[in-house]
Design an enzyme around this catalytic site. Structure first.
Site, PDB file in Angstrom:
ATOM      1  N   MET A   1     -42.175  27.764   3.851  1.00  0.00           N
ATOM      2  CA  MET A   1     -43.409  28.393   4.344  1.00  0.00           C
ATOM      3  C   MET A   1     -44.115  29.153   3.220  1.00  0.00           C
ATOM      4  O   MET A   1     -44.971  30.007   3.473  1.00  0.00           O
ATOM      5  CB  MET A   1     -43.099  29.331   5.508  1.00  0.00           C
ATOM      6  CG  MET A   1     -42.517  28.595   6.710  1.00  0.00           C
ATOM      7  SD  MET A   1     -42.856  29.399   8.290  1.00  0.00           S
ATOM      8  CE  MET A   1     -42.057  30.981   8.026  1.00  0.00           C
TER       9      MET A   1
ATOM     10  N   ALA B   1     -44.750  31.680  -0.235  1.00  0.00           N
ATOM     11  CA  ALA B   1     -44.320  32.983  -0.756  1.00  0.00           C
ATOM     12  C   ALA B   1     -42.952  32.788  -1.417  1.00  0.00           C
ATOM     13  O   ALA B   1     -41.969  33.457  -1.103  1.00  0.00           O
ATOM     14  CB  ALA B   1     -44.257  34.053   0.337  1.00  0.00           C
TER      15      ALA B   1
ATOM     16  N   HIS C   1     -39.611  32.359  -3.604  1.00  0.00           N
ATOM     17  CA  HIS C   1     -38.744  33.196  -4.420  1.00  0.00           C
ATOM     18  C   HIS C   1     -37.615  32.310  -4.951  1.00  0.00           C
ATOM     19  O   HIS C   1     -37.595  31.100  -4.701  1.00  0.00           O
ATOM     20  CB  HIS C   1     -38.210  34.381  -3.600  1.00  0.00           C
ATOM     21  CG  HIS C   1     -37.623  33.981  -2.274  1.00  0.00           C
ATOM     22  ND1 HIS C   1     -36.485  33.223  -2.164  1.00  0.00           N
ATOM     23  CD2 HIS C   1     -38.047  34.207  -1.005  1.00  0.00           C
ATOM     24  CE1 HIS C   1     -36.201  33.034  -0.888  1.00  0.00           C
ATOM     25  NE2 HIS C   1     -37.145  33.600  -0.151  1.00  0.00           N
TER      26      HIS C   1
ATOM     27  N   HIS D   1     -35.865  29.753  -2.566  1.00  0.00           N
ATOM     28  CA  HIS D   1     -36.566  28.475  -2.378  1.00  0.00           C
ATOM     29  C   HIS D   1     -36.401  27.589  -3.617  1.00  0.00           C
ATOM     30  O   HIS D   1     -36.152  26.388  -3.515  1.00  0.00           O
ATOM     31  CB  HIS D   1     -38.065  28.697  -2.191  1.00  0.00           C
ATOM     32  CG  HIS D   1     -38.457  29.495  -0.986  1.00  0.00           C
ATOM     33  ND1 HIS D   1     -39.032  30.735  -1.075  1.00  0.00           N
ATOM     34  CD2 HIS D   1     -38.385  29.214   0.334  1.00  0.00           C
ATOM     35  CE1 HIS D   1     -39.302  31.185   0.141  1.00  0.00           C
ATOM     36  NE2 HIS D   1     -38.908  30.284   1.017  1.00  0.00           N
TER      37      HIS D   1
ATOM     38  N   GLN E   1     -30.445  27.579  11.669  1.00  0.00           N
ATOM     39  CA  GLN E   1     -31.512  26.576  11.524  1.00  0.00           C
ATOM     40  C   GLN E   1     -30.974  25.290  10.892  1.00  0.00           C
ATOM     41  O   GLN E   1     -31.298  24.179  11.324  1.00  0.00           O
ATOM     42  CB  GLN E   1     -32.614  27.179  10.651  1.00  0.00           C
ATOM     43  CG  GLN E   1     -33.677  26.215  10.173  1.00  0.00           C
ATOM     44  CD  GLN E   1     -34.761  26.942   9.402  1.00  0.00           C
ATOM     45  OE1 GLN E   1     -35.560  27.646   9.993  1.00  0.00           O
ATOM     46  NE2 GLN E   1     -34.797  26.806   8.091  1.00  0.00           N
TER      47      GLN E   1
ATOM     48  N   SER F   1     -38.832  35.902   2.002  1.00  0.00           N
ATOM     49  CA  SER F   1     -40.258  36.223   1.865  1.00  0.00           C
ATOM     50  C   SER F   1     -40.573  37.504   2.628  1.00  0.00           C
ATOM     51  O   SER F   1     -41.462  38.262   2.258  1.00  0.00           O
ATOM     52  CB  SER F   1     -41.118  35.083   2.405  1.00  0.00           C
ATOM     53  OG  SER F   1     -40.729  33.864   1.806  1.00  0.00           O
TER      54      SER F   1
HETATM   55  P1  AMP Z   1     -38.818  29.675   4.567  1.00  0.00           P
HETATM   56  O1  AMP Z   1     -39.926  29.567   3.593  1.00  0.00           O
HETATM   57  O2  AMP Z   1     -38.370  31.087   4.837  1.00  0.00           O
HETATM   58  O3  AMP Z   1     -39.076  28.875   5.825  1.00  0.00           O
HETATM   59  O4  AMP Z   1     -37.558  28.993   3.878  1.00  0.00           O
HETATM   60  C1  AMP Z   1     -37.631  27.681   3.381  1.00  0.00           C
HETATM   61  C2  AMP Z   1     -36.250  27.225   3.002  1.00  0.00           C
HETATM   62  O5  AMP Z   1     -35.722  28.100   2.004  1.00  0.00           O
HETATM   63  C3  AMP Z   1     -35.268  27.276   4.186  1.00  0.00           C
HETATM   64  O6  AMP Z   1     -34.424  26.134   4.136  1.00  0.00           O
HETATM   65  C4  AMP Z   1     -34.507  28.544   3.927  1.00  0.00           C
HETATM   66  O7  AMP Z   1     -33.206  28.535   4.484  1.00  0.00           O
HETATM   67  C5  AMP Z   1     -34.453  28.552   2.420  1.00  0.00           C
HETATM   68  N1  AMP Z   1     -34.194  29.902   1.897  1.00  0.00           N
HETATM   69  C6  AMP Z   1     -34.867  31.037   2.196  1.00  0.00           C
HETATM   70  N2  AMP Z   1     -34.311  32.085   1.572  1.00  0.00           N
HETATM   71  C7  AMP Z   1     -33.248  31.613   0.876  1.00  0.00           C
HETATM   72  C8  AMP Z   1     -32.257  32.219   0.028  1.00  0.00           C
HETATM   73  N3  AMP Z   1     -32.244  33.532  -0.207  1.00  0.00           N
HETATM   74  N4  AMP Z   1     -31.326  31.416  -0.525  1.00  0.00           N
HETATM   75  C9  AMP Z   1     -31.315  30.074  -0.284  1.00  0.00           C
HETATM   76  N5  AMP Z   1     -32.222  29.449   0.506  1.00  0.00           N
HETATM   77  C10 AMP Z   1     -33.177  30.203   1.076  1.00  0.00           C
END
Ligand code: AMP
Length: 296
Positions: free
Chosen positions: A39, A41, A43, A46, A162, A195
């Site tokens: 989504m 933002a 870091h 991701h 998830q 994020s």
């Molecule tokens: P999001 O943008 O929050 O929907 O996350 C996108 C993907 O990045 C998802 O598969 C999350 O599980 C993964 N993700 C988010 N934060 C982390 C993290 N700290 N370490 C590893 N994967 C992450």
């Protein structure tokens, strides 16, 4: 076709048609395609998934789409952080070949009426306080996988429930893609990168850093034979006295299906089957984390 990549920007597709043209031309050349949905933002969490994708495939697609269907009306859809230009620069550095950036109309055109529901798993843990959430996630991930048609797709263990929901959906719907989990990337004090950490004030950020220590102590106690219920309750009390406003859950579950492990002690031979799951609230921010009981 998509806009072209340069040294500092990956190619960008904003339509499903354009994404498909890119991916099918790669596949025609026998190249293996990995997909990382996000989504934005972005870091290091991701980006670690993009790097993992890079190691496992010839071409990497990452999507950025803030999916309205996984936010309830009272949640943070409008304020969710958005940094498109920076995100694209980070993606190219991490090895992404194509960024897919659909808008809401491309994803859910007028008259859109289909949902994907993964029963059981979606109703537990985060699904209890966010009943809309996993249906929204399953629907958008199902669409994204159909749109991109990758060989593999990578999701973070940060959102472990998830990851299980998506694996179950892919198995149940016979979707021809391998789902791979990537390890949680943490800040120096152990806070899992997210994020949403950007919402924390500096005082809240300091409190947030204690979650890792409290989870790690609980794990070590349970792993060395402490009573599970007593340990989880004591850790929950510690979270509240250390400044967290609410503990949504702090539970030990089986990593394969999230079934409860809440009585007695955990035999050493079962350490590898268990995972500790936490959701806590600080001010207006809800943080989630999870950890294995053994090193795996
Ligand atoms: P999001 O943008 O929050 O929907 O996350 C996108 C993907 O990045 C998802 O598969 C999350 O599980 C993964 N993700 C988010 N934060 C982390 C993290 N700290 N370490 C590893 N994967 C992450």
């Amino acid at each position: 076709m998509s806009s072209h990549s340069s040294d500092s920007m990956p190619a960008v597709s904003r339509s499903v048609k354009d994404l498909r043209e890119n991916v099918s031309s790669w596949r025609k050349h026998g190249l293996k395609v990995a997909f990382v949905p996000t989504m934005g933002a972005l870091h290091e969490g991701h980006l670690s998934l993009v790097e993992l994708a890079r190691n496992k495939a010839d071409k990497v697609v990452a999507s950025i789409f803030i999916n309205p269907r996984q936010f309830a009306a009272h949640e943070d859809l409008d304020t969710y952080p958005r940094n498109e230009t920076e995100d694209l620069m980070k993606l190219v550095t991490a090895g992404c070949d194509l960024a897919f950036l659909p808008d809401a109309e491309e994803m859910y055109p007028q008259g859109y009426s289909t949902s994907v529901a993964v029963d059981g798993l979606s109703r537990d843990l985060c699904g209890l306080s966010r009943p809309h959430f996993f249906g929204g996630v399953a629907t958008v991930v199902c669409k994204l996988l159909n749109q991109c048609q990758p060989d593999i797709a990578i999701f973070g263990e940060k959102d472990y429930q998830q990851l299980l929901v998506i694996k179950r959906m892919v198995r149940d719907l016979d979707m021809p893609v391998s789902i791979i989990g990537g390890p949680i990337i943490r800040e120096e004090d152990g806070l899992a990168m997210s994020s949403r950490n950007a919402y924390l004030s500096s005082a809240e950020r300091e409190v947030a850093g204690k979650l890792n220590r409290i989870m790690t102590s609980a794990i070590n106690e349970i792993a060395t034979g402490a009573d599970i219920q007593v340990t989880l309750q004591r850790a929950t009390n510690t979270l509240l006295t250390e400044g967290f406003d609410r503990v949504d859950y702090f539970e030990l579950r089986r990593k394969a299906d999230l079934s409860f492990i809440d009585k007695g002690t955990l035999p050493a031979a079962q350490l590898d089957t268990a995972r500790l799951f936490a959701a806590v609230i600080i001010g207006k921010t809800r943080l989630i984390d999870n950890m294995p009981l053994s090193g795996t």
